[in-house]
Enzyme design. Structure first.
Site, PDB file in Angstrom:
ATOM      1  N   SER A 577       3.685   3.668  -7.226  1.00  0.00           N
ATOM      2  CA  SER A 577       3.977   2.324  -6.750  1.00  0.00           C
ATOM      3  C   SER A 577       5.348   1.898  -7.267  1.00  0.00           C
ATOM      4  CB  SER A 577       2.866   1.354  -7.177  1.00  0.00           C
ATOM      5  OG  SER A 577       2.974   0.125  -6.524  1.00  0.00           O
ATOM      6  N   ASP A 652      -1.696   3.064   3.583  1.00  0.00           N
ATOM      7  CA  ASP A 652      -1.294   2.171   2.494  1.00  0.00           C
ATOM      8  C   ASP A 652      -0.902   0.812   3.075  1.00  0.00           C
ATOM      9  OD1 ASP A 652      -0.171   0.892   0.297  1.00  0.00           O
ATOM     10  OD2 ASP A 652       0.777   2.714  -0.464  1.00  0.00           O
ATOM     11  N   HIS A 684      -3.371   2.422  -1.005  1.00  0.00           N
ATOM     12  CA  HIS A 684      -2.299   2.565  -1.990  1.00  0.00           C
ATOM     13  C   HIS A 684      -2.688   3.483  -3.136  1.00  0.00           C
ATOM     14  CE1 HIS A 684       1.448   1.571  -3.825  1.00  0.00           C
ATOM     15  NE2 HIS A 684       0.904   0.965  -4.862  1.00  0.00           N
TER      16      HIS A 684
END
Length: 707
Positions: A577, A652, A684
């Site tokens: 991320s 995602d 995600h």
């Protein structure tokens, strides 16, 4: 001297043989998706409160915990309720003076009287989606098929809306879970009304997600407001159970505004909420009449040259209903302030170079607020009682480690769960009046039969030469300082997260243990921009995400290179991320430092990230053109020299696939060669057993190209 060297060699050999004799970890053992994961967690207890009585919860039974000796006594078994009931883990005890427990099996919600051994009240709970039950009225507000509904205590369901859809959303969390928002329905203390969010996102662009699990792939669009683009519009409604009418708070035009941290006054007549402009630098606490929706006035206002971030609703004093506690980091750190409903500040309750992280509740008898903060040390979390009148603090724990706690109804008792770097878990029952503690559990080390890595914590100076930064280092169990080891920097680096704390193994992730077992050193650094260190520490990244963070991470690399056992020619970097963004940023801005990188779910260009988070830290692409250009990794694709694997979830909805795909396209145009792997149907983060597959893949990439 020769004899001493021989003795040292023999001792080293014995240590190595002992390490080899111990069990070796697999990802099935230590990854959260692994088949053996739960067997290697520290022993735990699942606890809750019945007024001021501590209760335990197990899979099949629940009961009391003796407050003097800690012994459990079963009150009921879930089998007592008959067919369809399989777990007591969600048991709640809503009434401190009644012998009833609230249970829900997804089909019905019941109050079971364990003394009478009978169900004394039932309510339908099928297909209620996001729901909130109120113990006063026994009514439940919920969302079903996009429509806001309520079911009353007598089991009558009312549908309150007819226009709910994926574009007009009722009763759910809004603003993409920013600003501390976790739910969309808020009951009044008397249970006669509830406030709810209504979100119109018809003006928000659809991100074209695709569902491939059909004979012909189908569109699965997701409303995604990107930085600088149109955002949704939120209003707050209030439904009255008796009049069966809804009013909306008269807050004015909701365009480019955020509404958060809804709080009811103790008398259930007024509603307070924080209102924030789109620039997120002007925050107001506003009061509304709950019956009419009429605005009653601005109670508090806070502005900042960068951003204000309201994360907590106000909390009214149980013994003084016209006074409340407000949290703000306006003096540089998150602290507590006492106000009255006229908007007058009575006093600042806490102050100093530390962060108040949580307000657990109130000790009503002694008129104190119970808090958790990192006052003792930046990496710790400790518990304190703060006297509202004098401001005097009393410690409620041992002053070490990382503590979390739950307070009883009156605040006279709390149970805490804590860890220290070498303590897996301890659970205590504490009297908040005198801080006397009864130990309920001290877990053994579940890894004692395994070859456990060496965990350590230290500090280095940030790139400013002044600020201390905390790091964690994980070394192989049989670490030999005379050898050179491949080293991987694991990075996150973004806001609202920290990686280093004084908990078990310094909060090391299981993958770090797995890598250390394979002969790597893992290094993790909390750079400036991360949480728990105050406003200046966090806001230094404003309008230039990734830049200051990289300079701090490179100070970590300098430190690593100074260590004789770190192989500077075999350094890797990995993150997910924000950490994926940092990974590719480091690889392309310092192309000769890292040999290998793995970037998971990486942000590539902040103009493709969501409005609330992205604009808080970067402003809009229109007002911060230079910042967006400087931080974009598209133009950096040509600078990639290292082996890089990018991994994403195909669906995602947080860091949308456009990021990774655009970077790969830029690499094809620049002639650079990243590797790419995608998990179909995943978001995600890879869930369940796919997480084992993911971490084996990450590991293998370093095994193939770094060792």
């Amino acid at each position: 001297m020769k004899k001493i060297k021989t003795m040292i060699a023999m001792a080293t050999l014995v240590a190595c043989q002992h390490t080899l004799a111990q069990k070796q970890f697999t990802l099935e053992d230590i990854n959260f998706g692994g088949n053996n994961f739960y067997n290697l967690l520290p022993k735990n207890m699942y606890l809750t409160w019945w007024g001021d009585q501590l209760m335990y919860q197990d899979a099949e039974e629940s009961g009391t915990v003796d407050m003097k000796n800690g012994k459990p006594k079963a009150l009921f078994n879930i089998k007592d309720l008959g067919e369809g009931w399989h777990s007591a883990m969600n048991a709640k005890y809503p009434y401190k003076d009644q012998t009833v427990v609230l249970l829900n099996n997804g089909k019905e919600r019941v109050l079971y009287d364990w003394k009478k051994r009978t169900v004394v009240w039932r309510q339908d709970s099928k297909d209620q989606g996001e729901s909130q039950w109120n113990k006063q009225s026994k009514a439940t507000a919920f969302v079903r098929d996009n429509q806001l509904c309520v079911i009353t205590a007598d089991n009558k369901t009312r549908q309150l809306t007819t226009d709910g859809s994926r574009e007009l959303v009722y009763g759910k969390a809004v603003h993409r879970l920013e600003f501390g928002i976790e739910k969309g329905i808020f009951w009044s203390p008397d249970g006669e009304r509830f406030a709810f969010y209504r979100m119109d996102q018809s003006m928000v662009a659809d991100y074209p997600q695709v569902d491939i699990f059909h004979p012909m792939a189908q569109p699965a669009p997701d409303k995604y407001p990107m930085a600088g683009q149109a955002s949704h519009k939120v209003t707050v409604g209030v439904y009255d159970l008796h009049t069966e009418k809804t009013v909306y708070l008269q807050a004015g035009d909701p365009t480019d505004r955020y509404f958060t941290n809804i709080a009811w006054a103790p008398d259930s007549k007024s509603i307070y909420l924080f209102e924030l402009n789109r620039d997120q630098n002007d925050c107001q606490l506003v009061c509304y009449n709950a019956e009419t929706g009429e605005k009653q006035g601005e109670i508090y206002r806070e502005t900042d040259s960068k951003y204000v971030e309201p994360l907590h609703p106000i909390l009214f004093l149980p013994w003084q209903p016209d006074q409340f506690i407000l949290q703000s980091q306006r003096d540089g750190f998150n602290h507590l302030y006492l106000y009255n409903v006229k908007g007058e500040q009575i006093k600042q309750l806490t102050q100093g170079a530390y962060v108040v992280e949580d307000v657990l509740g109130f000790d009503e008898k002694n008129k104190r607020v119970i808090i958790a903060s990192n006052e003792k040390h930046a990496t710790q979390r400790n518990l304190f009682a703060v006297d509202i009148k004098t401001g005097k603090k009393m410690a409620l724990d041992n002053g070490r480690g990382f503590h979390s706690a739950s307070l009883s109804k009156s605040g006279t008792w709390l149970y805490e769960k804590y860890t220290e770097p070498d303590v897996p878990r301890v659970i205590n029952l504490t009297n908040t009046t005198n801080a006397k503690t009864l130990q309920l559990l001290k877990a053994e080390d579940p890894w004692k039969e395994y070859a456990t890595p060496q965990f350590s914590m230290g500090t280095i100076k940030a790139a400013d030469g002044v600020t201390d930064l905390y790091y964690r280092m994980v070394k192989p169990a049989d670490f030999d300082a005379s050898k050179k080891y491949p080293t991987v920097v694991y990075v996150y680096g973004g806001p609202h997260a920290h990686m280093i704390e004084s908990s078990w193994h310094y909060a090391s992730r299981s993958w770090e243990t797995y890598m250390a077992q394979k002969g790597y050193i893992i290094f993790v650094l909390d750079n400036r921009g991360s949480e728990r260190r105050g406003k200046e520490f966090e806001q230094v990244t404003f309008r230039q995400l990734g830049q200051v963070e990289m300079t701090d991470q490179m100070k970590g690399v300098e430190f690593l290179k100074s260590l004789p056992y770190v192989d500077a020619d075999r350094m890797g970097v990995h993150g997910w991320s924000y950490g994926g963004f940092m990974t590719i940023s480091l690889l392309t801005n310092y192309p000769d430092v890292f040999k290998v990188g793995v970037a998971g779910g990486p942000v590539i260009d902040w103009k493709w990230y969501e409005v609330m988070y992205g604009e808080r830290y970067m402003d809009t692409p229109q007002t911060n053109t230079d910042g967006y250009e400087k931080t974009s990794l598209i133009t950096k694709a040509k600078d990639l020299k290292s082996k890089l694997q990018i991994i994403i979830g195909y669906n995602d909805d947080i860091v949308v696939p456009q990021h990774a795909l655009s970077f790969i396209n830029a690499c094809t145009e620049a002639g650079t060669q990243p590797d790419f792997f995608v998990y179909p149907g995943e978001g995600h983060n890879m869930m369940g057993h796919k997480s084992v597959h993911l971490h084996e893949r990450i590991t293998q990439y370093f095994e193939d190209y770094l060792k």
